[in-house]
Design a protein around this motif. Structure first.
Motif, PDB file in Angstrom:
ATOM      1  N   ALA A  22       0.711  -1.346  -0.073  1.00  0.00           N
ATOM      2  CA  ALA A  22      -0.006   0.025   0.001  1.00  0.00           C
ATOM      3  C   ALA A  22       0.750   1.272  -0.071  1.00  0.00           C
ATOM      4  N   SER A  23       0.431   2.206  -0.620  1.00  0.00           N
ATOM      5  CA  SER A  23       1.101   3.683  -0.872  1.00  0.00           C
ATOM      6  C   SER A  23       0.129   4.645  -1.163  1.00  0.00           C
ATOM      7  N   ILE A  24       0.543   5.820  -0.594  1.00  0.00           N
ATOM      8  CA  ILE A  24      -0.074   7.139  -1.068  1.00  0.00           C
ATOM      9  C   ILE A  24       0.706   7.508  -2.271  1.00  0.00           C
ATOM     10  N   THR A  25      -0.040   7.790  -3.557  1.00  0.00           N
ATOM     11  CA  THR A  25       0.614   8.000  -4.642  1.00  0.00           C
ATOM     12  C   THR A  25       1.582   9.183  -4.451  1.00  0.00           C
ATOM     13  N   THR A  26       1.461  10.168  -3.576  1.00  0.00           N
ATOM     14  CA  THR A  26       2.278  11.305  -3.725  1.00  0.00           C
ATOM     15  C   THR A  26       3.459  11.358  -2.734  1.00  0.00           C
ATOM     16  N   ARG A  27       3.379  10.124  -2.003  1.00  0.00           N
ATOM     17  CA  ARG A  27       4.567  10.090  -0.857  1.00  0.00           C
ATOM     18  C   ARG A  27       5.345   8.938  -1.134  1.00  0.00           C
ATOM     19  N   ILE A  28       6.697   8.957  -0.513  1.00  0.00           N
ATOM     20  CA  ILE A  28       7.429   7.989  -0.630  1.00  0.00           C
ATOM     21  C   ILE A  28       7.431   6.736   0.177  1.00  0.00           C
ATOM     22  N   VAL A  29       6.755   6.721   1.155  1.00  0.00           N
ATOM     23  CA  VAL A  29       6.613   5.679   2.349  1.00  0.00           C
ATOM     24  C   VAL A  29       5.432   4.590   1.735  1.00  0.00           C
ATOM     25  N   GLN A  30       6.305   3.427   1.834  1.00  0.00           N
ATOM     26  CA  GLN A  30       5.054   2.237   1.288  1.00  0.00           C
ATOM     27  C   GLN A  30       5.165   1.297   2.711  1.00  0.00           C
ATOM     28  N   LEU A  31       4.139   0.855   2.765  1.00  0.00           N
ATOM     29  CA  LEU A  31       3.497  -0.234   3.677  1.00  0.00           C
ATOM     30  C   LEU A  31       3.343  -1.570   3.060  1.00  0.00           C
ATOM     31  N   ILE A  32       4.186  -2.634   3.379  1.00  0.00           N
ATOM     32  CA  ILE A  32       3.908  -4.272   2.883  1.00  0.00           C
ATOM     33  C   ILE A  32       3.199  -4.952   3.936  1.00  0.00           C
ATOM     34  N   GLU A  33       1.933  -5.624   3.714  1.00  0.00           N
ATOM     35  CA  GLU A  33       1.290  -6.614   4.662  1.00  0.00           C
ATOM     36  C   GLU A  33       1.835  -7.908   4.249  1.00  0.00           C
ATOM     37  N   ILE A  34       2.533  -8.682   5.231  1.00  0.00           N
ATOM     38  CA  ILE A  34       2.806  -9.954   4.960  1.00  0.00           C
ATOM     39  C   ILE A  34       2.276 -11.086   5.796  1.00  0.00           C
ATOM     40  N   LEU A  94       3.398  -6.180   9.317  1.00  0.00           N
ATOM     41  CA  LEU A  94       3.283  -5.156   8.584  1.00  0.00           C
ATOM     42  C   LEU A  94       4.862  -4.239   8.506  1.00  0.00           C
ATOM     43  N   VAL A  95       5.326  -4.107   7.356  1.00  0.00           N
ATOM     44  CA  VAL A  95       6.577  -3.345   7.278  1.00  0.00           C
ATOM     45  C   VAL A  95       6.604  -1.868   6.470  1.00  0.00           C
ATOM     46  N   ALA A  96       7.035  -0.971   7.178  1.00  0.00           N
ATOM     47  CA  ALA A  96       6.803   0.412   6.500  1.00  0.00           C
ATOM     48  C   ALA A  96       8.428   1.022   6.224  1.00  0.00           C
ATOM     49  N   LEU A  97       8.737   1.203   4.890  1.00  0.00           N
ATOM     50  CA  LEU A  97       9.909   1.609   4.428  1.00  0.00           C
ATOM     51  C   LEU A  97       9.901   2.646   3.358  1.00  0.00           C
ATOM     52  N   SER A  98      11.160   3.167   2.879  1.00  0.00           N
ATOM     53  CA  SER A  98      11.072   4.251   2.036  1.00  0.00           C
ATOM     54  C   SER A  98      11.406   3.769   0.731  1.00  0.00           C
ATOM     55  N   LEU A  99      10.602   4.318  -0.468  1.00  0.00           N
ATOM     56  CA  LEU A  99      10.681   3.960  -1.625  1.00  0.00           C
ATOM     57  C   LEU A  99      12.130   4.415  -2.325  1.00  0.00           C
ATOM     58  N   THR A 100      12.614   5.409  -1.535  1.00  0.00           N
ATOM     59  CA  THR A 100      13.944   6.041  -2.169  1.00  0.00           C
ATOM     60  C   THR A 100      14.984   5.756  -1.216  1.00  0.00           C
ATOM     61  N   HIS A 101      14.988   4.587  -0.341  1.00  0.00           N
ATOM     62  CA  HIS A 101      15.918   4.286   0.668  1.00  0.00           C
ATOM     63  C   HIS A 101      16.417   5.487   1.549  1.00  0.00           C
ATOM     64  N   GLU A 148       5.703  13.235   9.869  1.00  0.00           N
ATOM     65  CA  GLU A 148       5.097  13.352   8.574  1.00  0.00           C
ATOM     66  C   GLU A 148       5.151  11.786   8.190  1.00  0.00           C
ATOM     67  N   ILE A 149       6.332  11.207   8.268  1.00  0.00           N
ATOM     68  CA  ILE A 149       6.200   9.748   7.689  1.00  0.00           C
ATOM     69  C   ILE A 149       5.107   8.777   8.617  1.00  0.00           C
ATOM     70  N   PHE A 150       5.256   9.176   9.901  1.00  0.00           N
ATOM     71  CA  PHE A 150       4.385   8.273  10.740  1.00  0.00           C
ATOM     72  C   PHE A 150       2.759   8.518  10.324  1.00  0.00           C
ATOM     73  N   GLU A 151       2.388   9.603  10.125  1.00  0.00           N
ATOM     74  CA  GLU A 151       1.071  10.044   9.638  1.00  0.00           C
ATOM     75  C   GLU A 151       0.751   9.365   8.471  1.00  0.00           C
ATOM     76  N   THR A 152       1.638   8.836   7.471  1.00  0.00           N
ATOM     77  CA  THR A 152       1.565   8.247   6.287  1.00  0.00           C
ATOM     78  C   THR A 152       1.385   6.897   6.958  1.00  0.00           C
ATOM     79  N   ILE A 153       2.199   6.302   7.539  1.00  0.00           N
ATOM     80  CA  ILE A 153       2.127   4.955   7.930  1.00  0.00           C
ATOM     81  C   ILE A 153       0.741   4.772   8.851  1.00  0.00           C
ATOM     82  N   ASP A 154       0.342   5.589   9.215  1.00  0.00           N
ATOM     83  CA  ASP A 154      -1.025   5.480  10.358  1.00  0.00           C
ATOM     84  C   ASP A 154      -2.058   5.352   9.215  1.00  0.00           C
TER      85      ASP A 154
END
Length: 305
Positions: A22-34, A94-101, A148-154
Motif C-alpha cells: 500500500a502507498s499514497i501516490t504522492t508520498r515515498i513511504v510504502q507499507l507491505i502487509e505479509i 506489516l513493514v514500513a519503508l522508503s521507496l527512495t531508501h 510526517e512519515i508516521f502520519e502516512t504509516i498511520d
C-alpha cells in the motif's frame, strides 16, 4: 485535518489475502502487509533488505484479544526471520519503508518510539513490547520529517484494517497530536447514547468501528441464569480477568473504552442478559439508536429479569 487522498494497493501475486503493498501516490513511504505463511516470498523481495519500522499482529489464544509487537531494524527480512523463529503469537507482519531508501536507523528509532507510544495510548491491542522505551534524541528537522512519515504509516495501516494508533473514541485530538496527555473521559457529545435504569448507567458511541462503551460506565454485576455459560458471558469473564472490566460491589464497571461489534453485544454486556441494543441505547432526548439511525430491525427476544 483529514483530506481526500488516493491510496494504491498492489497485489504482487494477485491474491488479496497474500502480500499487499500500500502507498499514497504522492508520498515515498510504502507499507507491505505479509501473512506469516508468505514470509518466504517477502524474504525474496528486494525490500527485505531495507531499513524500516515493522509491526507484528496476532491474537491471544485464550481471550481472543488483539496483540501486537512494534520494532525497527536495519534489515527487515533478517529481523522478521528472527521473529518467525522466536515469537508464536503473530500471523501478519506489516513493514514500513522508503521507496527512495531515505530512511536511516535514526529515523527508525524515533518512529519505533513514536509508534509504541501512540499504540499504547490508543489501547486498541495488548502490546508485547516490554516498555515504551526512552524518547531518542533526534534533531528537530528529522523529528518533523518522522512525524510526517508516521502520519502516512498511520493512514496506510488503517486502510489495510489495522487502526492500531487510532483511539476508539477521540479525546482532545489536538492535545494527542502534540503529545500531551488526553482526558480520561471524553466530553459529552451529541453522538452519545445511554443505557440507564436501576441496574445500569452506561454511556456509549456508535462509530465506524462498531459500538463503544465508554470508560466509567457501569452495569449489572450478576448475570441472569440464562446468560451464564453463553459466549457473551464467557467474553465478559475474560474481560474481567484482563482488567477491562471490574466488579465493584453490585456493579460491573468499565475501566476503559470497550469495543463491541454491535449495539446489542454492548447492551448485553452492560445488562448481563440478552437485549436488543437498537432499542436499549437512547440519546439525550430519549430517541432509540434505531430511531436515530433510521434502521428498522427485527425484535430480538430479551431475557425476563
Amino acid at each position: 485535518m483529514a483530506h481526500p487522498q488516493t491510496i494504491q494497493i498492489f497485489l504482487p501475486d494477485g491474491d488479496p489475502q497474500g502480500i499487499r503493498i500500500a502507498s499514497i501516490t504522492t508520498r515515498i513511504v510504502q507499507l507491505i502487509e505479509i501473512p506469516r505463511l508468505r514470509l518466504a516470498d517477502f524474504l525474496a523481495m528486494s525490500e527485505a533488505g531495507h531499513v524500516g519500522l515493522y509491526l507484528l499482529f496476532g491474537e491471544d489464544d485464550e481471550t481472543g484479544h488483539a496483540k501486537a509487537y512494534i520494532g525497527q531494524t536495519g534489515n527487515l527480512g533478517a529481523r522478521l526471520k528472527q521473529h518467525h523463529d522466536g515469537k508464536d503469537f503473530w500471523n501478519r507482519a506489516l513493514v514500513a519503508l522508503s521507496l527512495t531508501h531515505s530512511l536511516t536507523v535514526t529515523h527508525a528509532h524515533y518512529l519505533e518510539w513514536l509508534a509504541i507510544s501512540r499504540a499504547a495510548q490508543a489501547a486498541r491491542c495488548k502490546l508485547e513490547n516490554s516498555t515504551t522505551g526512552t524518547r531518542p534524541h533526534t534533531p528537530a528537522a528529522m523529528e518533523a520529517e518522522c512525524r510526517e512519515i508516521f502520519e502516512t504509516i498511520d493512514i496506510l495501516l488503517t486502510t489495510l484494517g489495522h487502526p492500531v494508533f487510532e483511539a476508539l473514541v477521540k479525546r482532545e485530538e489536538d492535545n494527542r497530536r502534540v503529545g500531551r496527555p488526553a482526558a480520561t473521559t471524553p466530553p459529552p457529545s451529541d453522538a452519545d447514547f445511554f443505557l440507564r435504569n436501576e441496574r445500569a448507567d452506561a454511556r456509549g458511541r456508535y462509530t465506524e468501528a462498531g459500538f463503544i462503551v465508554l470508560a466509567g460506565s457501569w452495569g449489572r454485576a450478576q448475570a441472569v441464569p440464562s446468560f451464564v455459560g453463553t459466549s457473551p458471558y464467557r467474553k465478559r469473564q475474560a474481560m474481567i480477568e484482563a482488567g477491562d472490566l471490574a466488579i465493584n460491589e453490585e456493579r460491573l464497571v468499565f475501566l476503559r473504552d470497550v469495543h463491541f461489534n454491535s449495539p446489542s453485544a454492548a447492551s448485553d454486556m452492560v445488562s448481563g442478559r440478552a437485549t436488543n441494543g437498537w432499542t436499549e441505547w437512547k440519546d439525550a432526548t430519549g430517541k432509540t439508536l434505531s430511531d436515530v439511525t433510521g434502521r428498522v430491525v427485527p425484535t430480538r427476544s430479551a431475557t425476563v429479569t
